[in-house]
Scaffold this active site. Structure first.
Site, PDB file in Angstrom:
ATOM      1  N   GLU A 232      -8.587   6.333  -8.008  1.00  0.00           N
ATOM      2  CA  GLU A 232      -8.072   6.897  -9.129  1.00  0.00           C
ATOM      3  C   GLU A 232      -7.504   8.294  -8.689  1.00  0.00           C
ATOM      4  OE1 GLU A 232      -7.778   5.336 -11.778  1.00  0.00           O
ATOM      5  OE2 GLU A 232      -9.248   3.901 -11.899  1.00  0.00           O
ATOM      6  N   ASP A 257      -4.892 -11.907 -22.360  1.00  0.00           N
ATOM      7  CA  ASP A 257      -5.476 -10.627 -22.694  1.00  0.00           C
ATOM      8  C   ASP A 257      -4.817  -9.416 -22.439  1.00  0.00           C
ATOM      9  OD1 ASP A 257      -8.155  -9.427 -23.603  1.00  0.00           O
ATOM     10  OD2 ASP A 257      -8.187  -8.412 -21.449  1.00  0.00           O
TER      11      ASP A 257
END
Length: 322
Positions: A232, A257
């Site tokens: 990240e 989804d």
């Protein structure tokens, strides 16, 4: 990596740079000499990088310094800088960062199966950050039939980009229609996230999570989960973290989804309003915080504009896989 040549090196020894240049000039004599010159240059680069890192750390602490303290005089700072410069050489000589090893691995002419690093939200490990780098899709040939049995496979296998596209396209097309999105955009994003299907996250039992978009599991997710280390970006700095991701039973469940995930989250409403414009959709997706990679949207655009993807998508439509 052997860095003994740095053991007695002084940062201020300019003659060492000349020696490095001479080694590079004579490196054509043999493969061994070339490798040794590459190792020395890589270690030197790591030393310079480390020195810049230390300098940035010192700069960051200036806000907390007592300007009236005698320890913050210009003379002290001068010797601190000298100390940091020599420390950078010492750290490099011990291979502390491992950066030199990566440089040698990437630039070595006999490197096998090495892919240059890139930034993705999910990685197998920090030093070999995976990217969407499957085999070139330029040589399309006859497009393979769509593999519609993904729902029963525990670990889908994609030999190349063509396999990935033909396997995902049918499901992406049906899901993309719900939001008015070009299925090629969805396929391109999935390709970037998973390296053309070669790096799909696995569950603890070794079976595939079929998570093509690396959607993380939050408190609202009631299905299976898969844990993995992910990279990240926090204030522009890559940070390695353990994260939990959603797991599905099939490719079809994953793409459906993904659409549901965007639809259910208010922050992606702007992106959903731009589905007719792929570039604007991707920019809005990144702006809404889908990924922390500052170049996330641009990377998907590069995959989307790849000639091979366009050709394969057109071929699938003509064959009736639409």
């Amino acid at each position: 990596m052997d860095t003994n040549h740095l053991d007695k090196q002084n940062f201020f020894d300019l003659g060492n740079l000349n020696t490095l240049r001479q080694d590079a000039l004579k490196s054509d004599a043999s493969p061994e000499a070339s490798k040794e010159a590459l190792k020395k240059a890589a270690a030197q680069f790591e030393s310079i990088f480390t020195q810049m890192l230390l300098k940035s750390m010192r700069k960051a602490n200036e806000a907390f310094e007592d300007k009236d303290s005698p320890f913050n005089s210009s003379g002290v700072k001068f010797f601190e800088e000298m100390h940091d410069q020599q420390l950078s050489v010492d750290l490099s000589s011990k291979g502390s960062l491992g950066l030199a090893d990566l440089i040698v691995q990437q630039l070595s002419p006999d490197a096998k199966g090495f892919t240059p690093s890139s930034v993705l939200r999910t990685t197998d490990n920090f030093s070999s950050d995976q990217r969407a780098s499957g085999k070139s899709a330029d040589n399309t040939g006859d497009t393979k039939a769509v593999n519609s049995s993904s729902s029963t496979a525990q670990k889908p296998q994609f030999e190349n980009a063509e396999d990935f596209i033909s396997s995902v396209w049918e499901h992406a097309k049906a899901a993309a229609e719900k939001i008015g999105l070009n299925p090629a955009v969805m396929v391109a994003q999935a390709a970037l996230e998973t390296g053309w299907g070669k790096h799909i996250i696995n569950k603890s039992d070794g079976n595939s999570s079929f998570n093509l978009f690396n959607i993380k599991s939050d408190r609202s997710w009631q299905g299976e989960k898969a844990n993995k280390m992910t990279l990240e970006f926090e204030q522009g700095t890559p940070v390695k973290k353990q994260a939990s991701f959603r797991a599905y039973d099939s490719i079809k469940d994953s793409v459906n989804d993904f659409v549901q995930f965007l639809t259910d989250n208010p922050r992606y409403q702007e992106a959903l309003q731009n589905t007719a414009k792929p570039a604007a959709f991707l920019d809005s997706l990144q702006k809404a915080g889908y990924a922390t990679d500052p170049n996330y949207a641009d990377k998907i655009k590069q995959v989307l504009n790849h000639t091979g993807l366009k050709t394969l998508a057109t071929s699938l439509v003509r064959q009736g896989v639409n």
